[in-house]
Design a protein around this motif. Structure first.
Motif, PDB file in Angstrom:
ATOM      1  N   GLU A  46     -47.025 -27.342   6.436  1.00  0.00           N
ATOM      2  CA  GLU A  46     -47.123 -27.579   4.985  1.00  0.00           C
ATOM      3  C   GLU A  46     -46.677 -28.987   4.591  1.00  0.00           C
ATOM      4  O   GLU A  46     -47.088 -29.499   3.547  1.00  0.00           O
ATOM      5  N   ASN A  47     -45.833 -29.607   5.428  1.00  0.00           N
ATOM      6  CA  ASN A  47     -45.376 -30.966   5.133  1.00  0.00           C
ATOM      7  C   ASN A  47     -46.274 -32.044   5.737  1.00  0.00           C
ATOM      8  O   ASN A  47     -45.919 -33.229   5.706  1.00  0.00           O
ATOM      9  N   TYR A  72     -52.914 -19.745   4.744  1.00  0.00           N
ATOM     10  CA  TYR A  72     -52.921 -19.486   6.176  1.00  0.00           C
ATOM     11  C   TYR A  72     -54.244 -19.014   6.697  1.00  0.00           C
ATOM     12  O   TYR A  72     -54.825 -18.077   6.207  1.00  0.00           O
ATOM     13  N   LEU A 112     -49.962 -21.719  13.004  1.00  0.00           N
ATOM     14  CA  LEU A 112     -50.672 -21.478  11.740  1.00  0.00           C
ATOM     15  C   LEU A 112     -50.855 -22.787  10.976  1.00  0.00           C
ATOM     16  O   LEU A 112     -49.896 -23.527  10.772  1.00  0.00           O
ATOM     17  N   LYS A 142     -48.334 -23.790   8.074  1.00  0.00           N
ATOM     18  CA  LYS A 142     -47.103 -23.032   8.309  1.00  0.00           C
ATOM     19  C   LYS A 142     -45.912 -23.765   7.689  1.00  0.00           C
ATOM     20  O   LYS A 142     -45.963 -24.975   7.453  1.00  0.00           O
ATOM     21  N   LYS A 143     -44.842 -23.019   7.459  1.00  0.00           N
ATOM     22  CA  LYS A 143     -43.587 -23.633   7.013  1.00  0.00           C
ATOM     23  C   LYS A 143     -43.023 -24.492   8.150  1.00  0.00           C
ATOM     24  O   LYS A 143     -43.215 -24.165   9.333  1.00  0.00           O
ATOM     25  N   ALA A 144     -42.311 -25.537   7.804  1.00  0.00           N
ATOM     26  CA  ALA A 144     -41.649 -26.356   8.822  1.00  0.00           C
ATOM     27  C   ALA A 144     -40.737 -25.461   9.662  1.00  0.00           C
ATOM     28  O   ALA A 144     -40.016 -24.622   9.122  1.00  0.00           O
ATOM     29  N   ARG A 177     -41.626 -23.076  11.672  1.00  0.00           N
ATOM     30  CA  ARG A 177     -42.165 -21.739  11.967  1.00  0.00           C
ATOM     31  C   ARG A 177     -42.584 -21.639  13.437  1.00  0.00           C
ATOM     32  O   ARG A 177     -43.240 -22.526  13.969  1.00  0.00           O
ATOM     33  N   LEU A 182     -52.404 -13.447  14.771  1.00  0.00           N
ATOM     34  CA  LEU A 182     -51.299 -13.616  13.836  1.00  0.00           C
ATOM     35  C   LEU A 182     -49.980 -13.390  14.589  1.00  0.00           C
ATOM     36  O   LEU A 182     -49.592 -12.257  14.869  1.00  0.00           O
ATOM     37  N   GLU A 206     -46.888 -13.439  13.900  1.00  0.00           N
ATOM     38  CA  GLU A 206     -45.874 -12.570  13.310  1.00  0.00           C
ATOM     39  C   GLU A 206     -46.146 -11.101  13.643  1.00  0.00           C
ATOM     40  O   GLU A 206     -45.205 -10.327  13.848  1.00  0.00           O
ATOM     41  N   GLY A 251     -52.675  -7.684  11.525  1.00  0.00           N
ATOM     42  CA  GLY A 251     -53.254  -9.020  11.642  1.00  0.00           C
ATOM     43  C   GLY A 251     -54.167  -9.108  12.857  1.00  0.00           C
ATOM     44  O   GLY A 251     -54.260  -8.174  13.656  1.00  0.00           O
ATOM     45  N   ARG A 262     -44.735 -11.841   5.573  1.00  0.00           N
ATOM     46  CA  ARG A 262     -45.851 -11.555   6.474  1.00  0.00           C
ATOM     47  C   ARG A 262     -46.141 -12.756   7.382  1.00  0.00           C
ATOM     48  O   ARG A 262     -46.565 -12.594   8.530  1.00  0.00           O
ATOM     49  N   ASN A 322     -44.551 -16.759   8.694  1.00  0.00           N
ATOM     50  CA  ASN A 322     -43.361 -17.620   8.741  1.00  0.00           C
ATOM     51  C   ASN A 322     -42.066 -16.820   8.784  1.00  0.00           C
ATOM     52  O   ASN A 322     -41.101 -17.135   8.085  1.00  0.00           O
ATOM     53  N   PHE A 336     -40.236 -16.313  11.615  1.00  0.00           N
ATOM     54  CA  PHE A 336     -39.333 -16.840  12.643  1.00  0.00           C
ATOM     55  C   PHE A 336     -39.301 -18.355  12.468  1.00  0.00           C
ATOM     56  O   PHE A 336     -40.316 -19.029  12.657  1.00  0.00           O
ATOM     57  N   LEU A 337     -38.155 -18.874  12.052  1.00  0.00           N
ATOM     58  CA  LEU A 337     -38.006 -20.307  11.797  1.00  0.00           C
ATOM     59  C   LEU A 337     -36.901 -20.870  12.687  1.00  0.00           C
ATOM     60  O   LEU A 337     -35.881 -20.218  12.913  1.00  0.00           O
TER      61      LEU A 337
END
Lengths: 318, 318
Positions: A60-61, A149, A175, A178-180, A182, A207, A209, A253, B101, B103, B105-106
């Motif tokens: 995302e960043n 996603y 993904l 994805k979040k930083a 992840r 997926l 997760e 997923g 659902r 992200n 696991f960070l």
């Protein structure tokens, strides 16, 4: 040592170029612990594959963060890295870590410190093309309310070599959006991959997760250990994991898994509408197959191959 | 809903204070998804436990890096963090992530960015005592040629509550003197923990690198799903994982596992000389047991309890 038939299988059509490039060396007797990183690296290096290595889509960043793992089924040696940036070949780092008795899974800054000290090649991994796709997606999320996603096509490659050793490797940028930080299933033993030369190997894409909720790779290997063939094992593991997710969560997923068993058979299964995989072996040149959630398998024909190529190389319009 | 007998079990004597502190609320019907984080937090907060949370021993750079995970067996919801610094209660972050659902696991910087934005309590986690132990060990490694690694006593707590829900949580500061960014099995689904309310839950402590090679928690749950009682399942899973490691590598690291099955039974097994665990349930006050690689189980007597307390609280001489 008795020479066996050998076999190699990979998730997704994108593994094909590496299979073709390294086929001769493998046929010539190269060991799986050596050629699995070669095959994975070919995908990492290819700039038009958006979900692995160079050219992978950013988080995302706008940063490309990479995960990879390597498992040697002879020794159960397992190495993995997650959340690293700007290293050319994550699979090589994972392989080197796998020989460590301690500290074989490193993440984030610590993983990068290790890789820098060990002299692994650094390289800016965000391509102009990937950045453009990221900008378009960011705009679409805001303007069209699109979900952030999709796209999580991990390359997973495994083989049984001519000496009977079974080895697996994975590599992914994870993904899209994805979040930083992840981490998905790709660097996770039992979920993203598992290998035991006494039973077989399996690895998953989809997926992450949800794959981590079912440990589908370990389950596939257990079925092979219990005597099922590769295809029967993976069919049962994917349908069981999908059913477990639906029973507990109402929804499952995407999950696609490839595997090899100790007798040199391969298998592939998916709960999606289309999953491509690449196989080669003693008696088979590198070949792309397609399967789907109904368990049908067919050769990828020329029209499909051309459409795949065109899609990866098309001009990005913004 | 039919009320069942309930049961909770944890790795290591260090879980006892939390069990005592929260026993009344649990007896009163608190749900496992709520009280598992309470029980884990009690260990995280206790400054004299050197392998979890506040007071945990630092990595090779003198930094305390923490891992934690949470799994809800009703929904298979799984959340985890790894390699985070200076957050008071990693288990709370893992629990909050488990409902995502995507992200869920960070690791590293990204995990800390998430935790800061979500408002989780920050706290310097390196105690004077832990720092002193680190300095002593650093000196001993140089002067006496000691190996850097030992001490990896993860707290793993799981329960079946009065509604039948099975939930598990883990928290650890990992191997003493680990490399920066090293992740063990504790935040890894299937290795460090696994929970499915239809079958049971299991979680592991020991040498994370070897536990990840065997996915022993998932294996324990599969044995329970196949109809084995908790104790039979964990005995078989630990002995099989140990044998698999010895067969492939010649040596197996420490592995200790606790579990509960869907019928409210608990089990514990180890391949070490002594492993303590804490149990409580409908008909049992919080109780510390000991077991060993021969599979014998006995109550921890007063002398053992006193020696444990004295060891944790003794003055550090340098």
């Amino acid at each position: 040592m008795r020479k066996r038939n050998w076999v190699a299988i990979a998730t997704w059509r994108m593994a094909l170029e590496g299979f073709v490039q390294h086929e001769a060396a493998i046929r010539d007797g190269k060991r799986a612990s050596e050629f699995i990183p070669d095959l994975v690296q070919a995908v990492e290096d290819y700039p038009f594959y958006k979900s692995v290595g160079y050219g992978g889509l950013p988080n995302e960043n706008g940063v490309v963060q990479l995960d990879a793992a390597f498992m040697d089924g002879d020794t159960l040696a397992f190495g993995a890295i997650a959340g690293i940036e700007d290293f050319a070949n994550p699979i090589r780092i994972a392989k080197q870590l796998s020989v460590e008795r301690y500290n074989s899974f490193l993440v984030g800054e610590g993983a990068m410190e290790y890789a820098r000290n060990a002299g692994f090649a650094q390289k800016p991994m965000l391509t102009e093309r990937a950045e453009k796709l990221w900008q378009i997606r960011k705009r679409d999320i805001v303007e069209k309310g699109l979900a952030p996603y999709d796209g999580h096509d991990t390359v997973c490659i495994m083989a049984q070599d001519q000496e009977g050793s079974i080895v697996a490797g994975t590599s992914t940028s994870g993904l899209f959006m994805k979040k930083a930080g992840r981490v998905g299933d790709s660097p996770i033993s039992g979920s993203g991959l598992y290998a035991d030369s006494e039973a077989g190997a399996a690895a998953a894409t989809g997926l992450g997760e949800d794959i981590m909720k079912t440990c589908v790779s370990f389950q596939t290997v257990l079925f092979m250990q219990a005597g099922m063939t590769a295809q029967d094992a993976v069919d049962k593991a994917v349908s069981q994991a999908t059913a477990q997710l639906v029973r507990h969560r109402g929804v499952a997923g995407d999950i696609s898994v490839v595997c090899v068993d100790k007798d040199g058979n391969f298998g592939a299964a998916t709960n999606t509408d289309e999953f491509s995989y690449v196989v080669m072996g003693e008696d088979m040149r590198p070949t792309v197959y397609l399967t789907d959630k109904h368990g049908e398998h067919r050769l990828a024909d020329e029209a499909w191959m051309q459409a795949y190529y065109d899609e990866r190389h098309k001009k990005i319009e913004d």
